[in-house]
Scaffold this motif. Structure first.
Motif, PDB file in Angstrom:
ATOM      1  N   HIS A 288       0.854  -1.182   0.000  1.00 49.61           N
ATOM      2  CA  HIS A 288       0.000   0.000   0.000  1.00 49.61           C
ATOM      3  C   HIS A 288       0.894   1.238   0.000  1.00 49.61           C
ATOM      4  CE1 HIS A 288      -3.256  -2.716   0.717  1.00 49.61           C
ATOM      5  NE2 HIS A 288      -4.128  -1.740   0.941  1.00 49.61           N
ATOM      6  N   PHE A 289       0.347   2.351  -0.443  1.00 51.47           N
ATOM      7  CA  PHE A 289       1.095   3.588  -0.544  1.00 51.47           C
ATOM      8  C   PHE A 289       0.281   4.739   0.030  1.00 51.47           C
ATOM      9  CE2 PHE A 289       2.466   0.804  -3.887  1.00 51.47           C
ATOM     10  CZ  PHE A 289       3.830   0.961  -3.936  1.00 51.47           C
ATOM     11  N   ILE A 290       0.999   5.714   0.559  1.00 46.23           N
ATOM     12  CA  ILE A 290       0.413   6.993   0.923  1.00 46.23           C
ATOM     13  C   ILE A 290       1.083   8.020   0.024  1.00 46.23           C
ATOM     14  CG2 ILE A 290       0.226   8.769   2.698  1.00 46.23           C
ATOM     15  CD1 ILE A 290       0.302   6.488   4.786  1.00 46.23           C
ATOM     16  N   LEU A 291       0.295   8.783  -0.707  1.00 43.59           N
ATOM     17  CA  LEU A 291       0.814   9.832  -1.579  1.00 43.59           C
ATOM     18  C   LEU A 291       0.404  11.167  -0.985  1.00 43.59           C
ATOM     19  CD1 LEU A 291       2.167  10.728  -4.259  1.00 43.59           C
ATOM     20  CD2 LEU A 291      -0.089  10.516  -5.337  1.00 43.59           C
ATOM     21  N   ALA A 292       1.380  12.055  -0.773  1.00 46.01           N
ATOM     22  CA  ALA A 292       1.099  13.362  -0.173  1.00 46.01           C
ATOM     23  C   ALA A 292       1.739  14.460  -0.997  1.00 46.01           C
ATOM     24  CB  ALA A 292       1.644  13.402   1.254  1.00 46.01           C
TER      25      ALA A 292
ATOM     26  N   PRO B 275       1.604  30.346   2.579  1.00 37.08           N
ATOM     27  CA  PRO B 275       1.751  29.203   3.484  1.00 37.08           C
ATOM     28  C   PRO B 275       1.720  27.887   2.706  1.00 37.08           C
ATOM     29  CG  PRO B 275      -0.181  30.533   4.057  1.00 37.08           C
ATOM     30  CD  PRO B 275       0.387  31.079   2.791  1.00 37.08           C
ATOM     31  N   ARG B 276       2.499  26.942   3.187  1.00 37.08           N
ATOM     32  CA  ARG B 276       2.552  25.614   2.568  1.00 37.08           C
ATOM     33  C   ARG B 276       2.330  24.561   3.634  1.00 37.08           C
ATOM     34  NH1 ARG B 276       7.970  26.040  -1.242  1.00 37.08           N
ATOM     35  NH2 ARG B 276       7.415  28.022  -2.196  1.00 37.08           N
ATOM     36  N   SER B 277       1.608  23.527   3.266  1.00 34.48           N
ATOM     37  CA  SER B 277       1.409  22.418   4.199  1.00 34.48           C
ATOM     38  C   SER B 277       1.279  21.116   3.413  1.00 34.48           C
ATOM     39  CB  SER B 277       0.175  22.649   5.067  1.00 34.48           C
ATOM     40  OG  SER B 277      -0.971  22.716   4.266  1.00 34.48           O
ATOM     41  N   TRP B 278       1.581  20.020   4.111  1.00 35.73           N
ATOM     42  CA  TRP B 278       1.469  18.698   3.516  1.00 35.73           C
ATOM     43  C   TRP B 278       0.044  18.195   3.690  1.00 35.73           C
ATOM     44  CZ3 TRP B 278       4.930  16.311   0.530  1.00 35.73           C
ATOM     45  CH2 TRP B 278       6.248  16.774   0.562  1.00 35.73           C
ATOM     46  N   SER B 279      -0.462  17.519   2.682  1.00 30.78           N
ATOM     47  CA  SER B 279      -1.772  16.873   2.805  1.00 30.78           C
ATOM     48  C   SER B 279      -1.763  15.564   2.035  1.00 30.78           C
ATOM     49  CB  SER B 279      -2.892  17.788   2.310  1.00 30.78           C
ATOM     50  OG  SER B 279      -2.709  18.094   0.951  1.00 30.78           O
ATOM     51  N   CYS B 280      -2.531  14.618   2.541  1.00 35.41           N
ATOM     52  CA  CYS B 280      -2.620  13.308   1.917  1.00 35.41           C
ATOM     53  C   CYS B 280      -3.508  13.386   0.680  1.00 35.41           C
ATOM     54  CB  CYS B 280      -3.181  12.295   2.909  1.00 35.41           C
ATOM     55  SG  CYS B 280      -3.262  10.633   2.227  1.00 35.41           S
ATOM     56  N   MET B 281      -3.026  12.843  -0.407  1.00 34.15           N
ATOM     57  CA  MET B 281      -3.788  12.812  -1.655  1.00 34.15           C
ATOM     58  C   MET B 281      -4.439  11.460  -1.888  1.00 34.15           C
ATOM     59  SD  MET B 281      -0.922  14.630  -4.080  1.00 34.15           S
ATOM     60  CE  MET B 281      -1.780  14.233  -5.588  1.00 34.15           C
ATOM     61  N   ALA B 282      -3.700  10.389  -1.543  1.00 30.46           N
ATOM     62  CA  ALA B 282      -4.190   9.046  -1.877  1.00 30.46           C
ATOM     63  C   ALA B 282      -3.621   8.018  -0.917  1.00 30.46           C
ATOM     64  CB  ALA B 282      -3.790   8.693  -3.312  1.00 30.46           C
ATOM     65  N   PHE B 283      -4.384   6.940  -0.743  1.00 27.47           N
ATOM     66  CA  PHE B 283      -3.959   5.810   0.064  1.00 27.47           C
ATOM     67  C   PHE B 283      -4.498   4.553  -0.588  1.00 27.47           C
ATOM     68  CE2 PHE B 283      -5.173   2.615   3.234  1.00 27.47           C
ATOM     69  CZ  PHE B 283      -3.939   2.343   3.794  1.00 27.47           C
ATOM     70  N   GLY B 284      -3.682   3.519  -0.655  1.00 30.81           N
ATOM     71  CA  GLY B 284      -4.143   2.242  -1.180  1.00 30.81           C
ATOM     72  C   GLY B 284      -3.059   1.545  -1.979  1.00 30.81           C
ATOM     73  N   MET B 285      -3.499   0.561  -2.742  1.00 32.75           N
ATOM     74  CA  MET B 285      -2.574  -0.163  -3.606  1.00 32.75           C
ATOM     75  C   MET B 285      -2.137   0.758  -4.749  1.00 32.75           C
ATOM     76  SD  MET B 285      -4.444  -3.881  -3.615  1.00 32.75           S
ATOM     77  CE  MET B 285      -6.119  -3.248  -3.598  1.00 32.75           C
ATOM     78  N   HIS B 286      -1.101   0.353  -5.463  1.00 37.85           N
ATOM     79  CA  HIS B 286      -0.522   1.192  -6.518  1.00 37.85           C
ATOM     80  C   HIS B 286      -1.593   1.698  -7.476  1.00 37.85           C
ATOM     81  CE1 HIS B 286       1.847   2.322 -10.043  1.00 37.85           C
ATOM     82  NE2 HIS B 286       2.870   2.459  -9.207  1.00 37.85           N
ATOM     83  N   TRP B 287      -2.451   0.811  -7.939  1.00 40.36           N
ATOM     84  CA  TRP B 287      -3.457   1.216  -8.925  1.00 40.36           C
ATOM     85  C   TRP B 287      -4.465   2.198  -8.325  1.00 40.36           C
ATOM     86  CZ3 TRP B 287      -8.643   0.412  -8.301  1.00 40.36           C
ATOM     87  CH2 TRP B 287      -9.039  -0.538  -7.347  1.00 40.36           C
ATOM     88  N   GLU B 288      -4.784   2.056  -7.023  1.00 46.34           N
ATOM     89  CA  GLU B 288      -5.727   2.978  -6.379  1.00 46.34           C
ATOM     90  C   GLU B 288      -5.120   4.378  -6.248  1.00 46.34           C
ATOM     91  OE1 GLU B 288      -8.347   0.474  -3.275  1.00 46.34           O
ATOM     92  OE2 GLU B 288      -6.174   0.322  -2.952  1.00 46.34           O
ATOM     93  N   VAL B 289      -3.842   4.421  -5.884  1.00 40.54           N
ATOM     94  CA  VAL B 289      -3.155   5.705  -5.752  1.00 40.54           C
ATOM     95  C   VAL B 289      -3.055   6.382  -7.121  1.00 40.54           C
ATOM     96  CG1 VAL B 289      -0.928   6.755  -5.178  1.00 40.54           C
ATOM     97  CG2 VAL B 289      -1.921   5.024  -3.672  1.00 40.54           C
ATOM     98  N   MET B 290      -2.739   5.614  -8.142  1.00 38.62           N
ATOM     99  CA  MET B 290      -2.638   6.202  -9.486  1.00 38.62           C
ATOM    100  C   MET B 290      -4.009   6.639 -10.002  1.00 38.62           C
ATOM    101  SD  MET B 290       0.424   6.654 -10.112  1.00 38.62           S
ATOM    102  CE  MET B 290       0.015   7.423 -11.674  1.00 38.62           C
ATOM    103  N   GLN B 291      -5.049   5.934  -9.620  1.00 34.92           N
ATOM    104  CA  GLN B 291      -6.401   6.353 -10.004  1.00 34.92           C
ATOM    105  C   GLN B 291      -6.702   7.736  -9.437  1.00 34.92           C
ATOM    106  OE1 GLN B 291      -9.565   3.910  -8.410  1.00 34.92           O
ATOM    107  NE2 GLN B 291     -10.981   4.557 -10.016  1.00 34.92           N
ATOM    108  N   ARG B 292      -6.346   7.963  -8.162  1.00 34.53           N
ATOM    109  CA  ARG B 292      -6.554   9.288  -7.542  1.00 34.53           C
ATOM    110  C   ARG B 292      -5.688  10.337  -8.224  1.00 34.53           C
ATOM    111  NH1 ARG B 292     -10.092  11.689  -5.463  1.00 34.53           N
ATOM    112  NH2 ARG B 292      -9.120  12.648  -3.694  1.00 34.53           N
ATOM    113  N   ALA B 293      -4.456   9.973  -8.584  1.00 36.52           N
ATOM    114  CA  ALA B 293      -3.574  10.927  -9.274  1.00 36.52           C
ATOM    115  C   ALA B 293      -4.179  11.351 -10.611  1.00 36.52           C
ATOM    116  CB  ALA B 293      -2.188  10.310  -9.475  1.00 36.52           C
ATOM    117  N   VAL B 294      -4.786  10.415 -11.310  1.00 38.24           N
ATOM    118  CA  VAL B 294      -5.453  10.741 -12.577  1.00 38.24           C
ATOM    119  C   VAL B 294      -6.630  11.683 -12.329  1.00 38.24           C
ATOM    120  CG1 VAL B 294      -6.808   9.770 -14.487  1.00 38.24           C
ATOM    121  CG2 VAL B 294      -4.686   8.650 -13.768  1.00 38.24           C
ATOM    122  N   GLU B 295      -7.380  11.434 -11.255  1.00 39.58           N
ATOM    123  CA  GLU B 295      -8.494  12.329 -10.914  1.00 39.58           C
ATOM    124  C   GLU B 295      -7.979  13.735 -10.609  1.00 39.58           C
ATOM    125  OE1 GLU B 295     -10.489  10.357  -7.700  1.00 39.58           O
ATOM    126  OE2 GLU B 295     -11.151   8.708  -8.985  1.00 39.58           O
ATOM    127  N   PHE B 296      -6.875  13.842  -9.865  1.00 39.05           N
ATOM    128  CA  PHE B 296      -6.295  15.150  -9.567  1.00 39.05           C
ATOM    129  C   PHE B 296      -5.791  15.838 -10.831  1.00 39.05           C
ATOM    130  CE2 PHE B 296      -6.100  13.804  -5.124  1.00 39.05           C
ATOM    131  CZ  PHE B 296      -6.353  14.993  -4.464  1.00 39.05           C
TER     132      PHE B 296
END
Length: 191
Positions: A26-30, A46-67
């Motif tokens: 699983h991965f956390i993408l921030a 101001p800058r801050s870290w935030s979580c974009m995606a969590f899950g298996m590789h394909w789930e994280v990449m799916q969220r990246a495509v949505e972003f």
């Protein structure tokens, strides 16, 4: 028109051996970012870290495509510049492929914590209630009761395999669908 600026990204790999019943890592993408129209008193954004995606590789990449769709319309600009969605997806793929393990991320100054808020009054059916009971039984983190508002908050340790497994399996029970409310990320570059 305002837009979000992303300055940096990080991915953390959580090995499948740490997550019960997982057959993939699983991965956390921030991302480190902020809005273009907000300034602090010293005139900096101001800058801050935030979580974009969590899950298996394909789930994280799916969220990246949505972003990446936000790049097309200009509401997301990496480093303050227009970027094609295809370029954004390629960058996120590289970030996830080069993910750090949790110890590496910590040694570079990153902290991650897990939290789930569950509104027990809004359980939809018996299945949700059964999942909540399984979740309560499978984790070792702290459970905090609300002020009679029906909210139960579970603070989970990313270092505890039982907590991490429970989070991976049951984080959907949270009222919030936004991962940045469930996975807190802090690290270098915040202001």
């Amino acid at each position: 028109m305002s837009y979000r600026i992303e300055y940096d990204w990080v991915a953390v790999r959580l090995p499948k051996q740490r997550i019960e019943s997982a057959y993939e890592d699983h991965f956390i993408l921030a991302s480190l970012g902020g809005d273009n129209n907000i300034y602090s008193r010293d005139g900096k954004r101001p800058r801050s870290w935030s979580c974009m995606a969590f899950g298996m590789h394909w789930e994280v990449m799916q969220r990246a495509v949505e972003f990446s769709a936000a790049c097309e319309g200009g509401s997301l600009k990496p480093h303050g510049r227009w970027v094609k969605p295809e370029s954004y997806i390629a960058r996120m793929r590289r970030v996830v492929d080069e993910a750090w393990f949790l110890d590496d991320a910590r040694s570079r100054g990153f902290r991650l914590s897990l939290c789930i808020d569950i509104d027990v009054r809004k359980m939809r059916d018996r299945y949700d209630a059964e999942c909540l009971e399984k979740f309560r039984a499978s984790r070792s983190g702290i459970a905090l009761q609300g002020n009679g508002d029906g909210i139960e908050r579970f603070i989970l340790s990313i270092d505890d395999d039982a907590d991490l497994s429970a989070f991976a399996r049951y984080h959907w029970l949270s009222e919030s669908k936004s991962l940045w409310r469930k996975i807190e990320v802090a690290g270098p570059g915040e202001s």
